[in-house]
Structure formats: structure tokens, C-alpha cells
Scaffold this active site. Structure first.
Site, mmCIF file in Angstrom:
data_model
loop_
_atom_site.group_PDB
_atom_site.id
_atom_site.type_symbol
_atom_site.label_atom_id
_atom_site.label_comp_id
_atom_site.label_asym_id
_atom_site.label_seq_id
_atom_site.Cartn_x
_atom_site.Cartn_y
_atom_site.Cartn_z
ATOM 1 N N GLN A 1 1.171 0.113 12.534
ATOM 2 C CA GLN A 1 0.892 -0.710 11.366
ATOM 3 C C GLN A 1 1.091 -2.190 11.634
ATOM 4 O O GLN A 1 0.368 -3.037 11.095
ATOM 5 C CB GLN A 1 1.772 -0.273 10.199
ATOM 6 C CG GLN A 1 1.224 -0.661 8.843
ATOM 7 C CD GLN A 1 -0.187 -0.158 8.635
ATOM 8 O OE1 GLN A 1 -0.462 1.034 8.648
ATOM 9 N NE2 GLN A 1 -1.124 -1.072 8.460
ATOM 10 N N LYS B 1 -9.290 11.447 0.533
ATOM 11 C CA LYS B 1 -8.617 11.435 1.834
ATOM 12 C C LYS B 1 -7.555 12.514 1.853
ATOM 13 O O LYS B 1 -6.775 12.663 0.910
ATOM 14 C CB LYS B 1 -7.987 10.064 2.115
ATOM 15 C CG LYS B 1 -7.351 9.982 3.504
ATOM 16 C CD LYS B 1 -6.937 8.560 3.837
ATOM 17 C CE LYS B 1 -5.765 8.085 3.012
ATOM 18 N NZ LYS B 1 -5.285 6.761 3.422
ATOM 19 N N ASP C 1 6.718 4.963 1.048
ATOM 20 C CA ASP C 1 5.575 5.661 0.465
ATOM 21 C C ASP C 1 5.951 7.067 0.011
ATOM 22 O O ASP C 1 5.085 7.921 -0.160
ATOM 23 C CB ASP C 1 4.417 5.719 1.455
ATOM 24 C CG ASP C 1 4.787 6.442 2.742
ATOM 25 O OD1 ASP C 1 5.971 6.798 2.906
ATOM 26 O OD2 ASP C 1 3.889 6.649 3.582
#
Length: 320
Positions: free
Chosen positions: A139, A67, A217
Site C-alpha cells: 500500500q 468485489k 478496516d
């Protein structure tokens, strides 16, 4: 071998929440058993453009893929575009032929929402009644869907610094727009924000709650009061990633917690190698996003697409 092109519109017609949950749980199980290959995520930081790219390769159950995904938090304000955009390439590991190229933005959202659901399945207390959403963006929607599929009709407690975002989510999914404090007091709390300072305070979180920390992240990001990590049982998705860029990265760097205090990975819990919830403690799942989740879901979507004849086949790579 022709390559299958799958657009976002086509993927929406193929995906089900159940498909996502099954694929992601299978990925966690393989990760916990060390049956998958997942080199560390590669970051290409571009401060000039207020963002970064990440390359995420993986192999699982006879499928390989990578990805190419970004994180540009200012995209909505600067360009009217999503924060995250991605492309996924699924390959045949035997011939190295590209099997499919598909939209990776939906793939990322779906597998991340499913990851939060699987974490709650194994770490939350039985029969939760309330689901708190701290952050009401894209999300939050997939997190709601995965939790409803697993736990039924939970009461939604929605909180966001943008009242408009919270109101939009309420209109779409139901629930109540509440304060950050009330949302943080739910049985299951899902934080999905770009925060670089804690937004969920320890005193707001009830005994026995489970928290899915989905937003951190990258280095420097954090959403939770560090006391939650000191006092609770913390499960990460992957040590290589979480220690560098997950919810635990700042407290570890600051010496507030130590690596040996972590309870293990979620994959180890799914595989039965580590215990999950043991009582009324607060549990935390630190999600950074695993490439094995992407390849598992990409392969599942590819199989459904081929079975249903969906997508466009074309010759991408020559034989010579």
C-alpha cells in the site's frame, strides 16, 4: 454478450496513476452527492483460517459490480501469498450481462492509494514538502505514486517494524529510512499497517499535518493515538463502514470520541458540502475502502481495455 477477462499483467499495461485518481475522485463526488448505490460491505469471518472475506457491491454512473476480497494477515508467513487477494465482476446494469472479470488485487491497491491521494488533495496544507509512510508494504507504494502525481517530488520518510521492508521500499522509491517518530512528523502521514494498537503518537504529529489512516478496516483495528482523533478534524469515507471497522471504531466503542465530533465524509468535502482544511489543525482521513471506488476504476479500466483491444473475450453465461 461476451465477457472480457483481464489479468493482472494486462491491467498493469492499462493503468495510470492519473486514471486512478480521476476515477476515485469521481467516486467520492458521487458518494458525497448521494448519487451512487453502495450497500454495506458484507463480512464472512473465518477465524479458523486467520482471515475473512468481504463482498462489496456498488452502482455508479451506469456501471454495476461486486468485489470478492479477503484479508488474511498471516498469508505471507503461512503460504508465501499476499495478504489481500481479490476478483472483480463488472456487470451491465441494463441486461445484467457480466461485462468483465478482472484481477481485483491490483484494483484494490490502486484505488486505495488513489483515495489517500485525493484525501490529501482536499485536506492537506498547500505545498507539503514531506510524506511519511508508516508501514512500507504494498500500500505504501501506491500511496507514494498518487502523492507524487499530485504534489510532485515530496521527500519520503519511511518507517516500518521490518527494517527489510523499509529498505526495500527505499531502494524502489527513494527517500530515507527513519524512525516511527520522524515519519509521523511529516507534512502528510500515511499509516498502512495491520495494527490493533496505536503506532502513531500525538506528540509526534506536527501542527497542520494531514494523516491518511488506511490500515483499520475491521473491528478492533487502530493505528492512531486516540488524542489525534479528539483534537483533530476527522473525516471518514462512509459512516456505515467507518463506525463499525474504521480508525474511529475503537475510540467510539471506548467512549473517547462521539459520532457527532466527526467532521463529515470526504465525499461531502469533494462535493463542496463540508469544509475541508480550515487552518493549522491536524486533519485525519479514516479510510475503510468504498465499493464505489472499485466500480469506478473497474469501469475506467474496462473502457480502456475495449478501446485498445486488450483482454480475452469469452462466453461465460448462456442465454437460456
Amino acid at each position: 454478450m461476451p465477457t472480457l477477462l483481464l489479468s493482472a499483467k494486462e491491467l498493469r499495461g492499462l493503468y495510470t496513476v492519473e486514471l486512478g485518481l480521476e476515477a476515485v475522485e469521481r467516486a467520492f463526488l458521487a458518494h458525497g452527492r448521494n448519487d451512487a448505490l453502495m450497500p454495506p460491505k458484507v463480512y464472512l469471518s473465518l477465524p479458523k483460517y486467520d482471515g475473512d472475506f468481504r463482498a462489496m457491491p456498488a452502482f455508479l454512473d451506469g456501471a454495476a459490480g461486486v468485489k470478492w476480497v479477503n484479508a488474511h494477515p498471516r498469508n505471507p508467513q503461512k503460504h508465501g501469498l499476499p495478504t489481500v487477494r481479490a476478483v472483480y465482476i463488472l456487470s451491465d446494469p441494463d441486461t445484467a450481462s457480466p461485462l468483465a472479470i478482472l484481477d481485483g488485487t491490483l484494483l484494490t491497491a490502486w484505488r486505495t492509494g488513489a483515495a489517500g491521494g485525493i484525501a490529501s488533495k482536499y485536506l492537506a496544507k498547500k505545498q507539503p514538502r514531506t510524506l511519511g509512510l508508516v508501514g512500507c508494504g504494498v500500500q505504501a507504494r501506491v500511496l507514494i505514486d498518487s502523492h507524487r502525481a499530485l504534489f510532485g517530488d515530496l521527500e519520503l520518510l519511511l518507517a516500518d517494524v521490518s527494517d527489510a521492508a523499509a529498505q526495500a521500499l527505499q531502494k524502489e522509491k527513494g527517500g530515507r529510512v527513519v524512525s516511527l517518530q520522524e515519519a509521523s512528523g511529516a507534512d502528510i502521514v500515511c499509516s498502512a499497517t495491520p495494527a490493533r494498537a496505536p503506532v502513531v503518537r500525538r506528540e509526534w504529529v506536527q501542527s497542520g499535518a494531514h494523516i491518511n489512516a488506511m490500515g483499520a478496516d475491521a473491528p478492533g483495528k487502530q493505528e492512531l493515538d486516540p488524542r489525534l482523533l479528539v483534537e483533530g478534524r476527522v473525516f471518514i469515507d462512509d459512516a456505515e463502514q467507518a463506525l463499525h471497522s474504521g480508525e474511529v471504531n475503537v475510540p467510539l466503542h471506548d467512549g473517547v470520541i462521539k459520532e457527532e465530533q466527526l467532521a463529515g465524509t470526504l465525499g461531502q468535502v469533494v462535493a463542496g458540502r463540508k469544509p475541508g482544511r480550515t487552518g493549522d489543525e491536524v486533519t485525519v482521513f479514516d479510510s475503510t475502502g468504498l465499493a464505489v471506488q472499485d466500480v469506478a476504476l473497474a469501469r475506467a479500466l474496462y473502457d480502456v481495455a475495449r478501446a485498445k483491444g486488450v483482454g480475452q473475450l469469452f462466453d461465460l453465461v448462456g442465454d437460456a
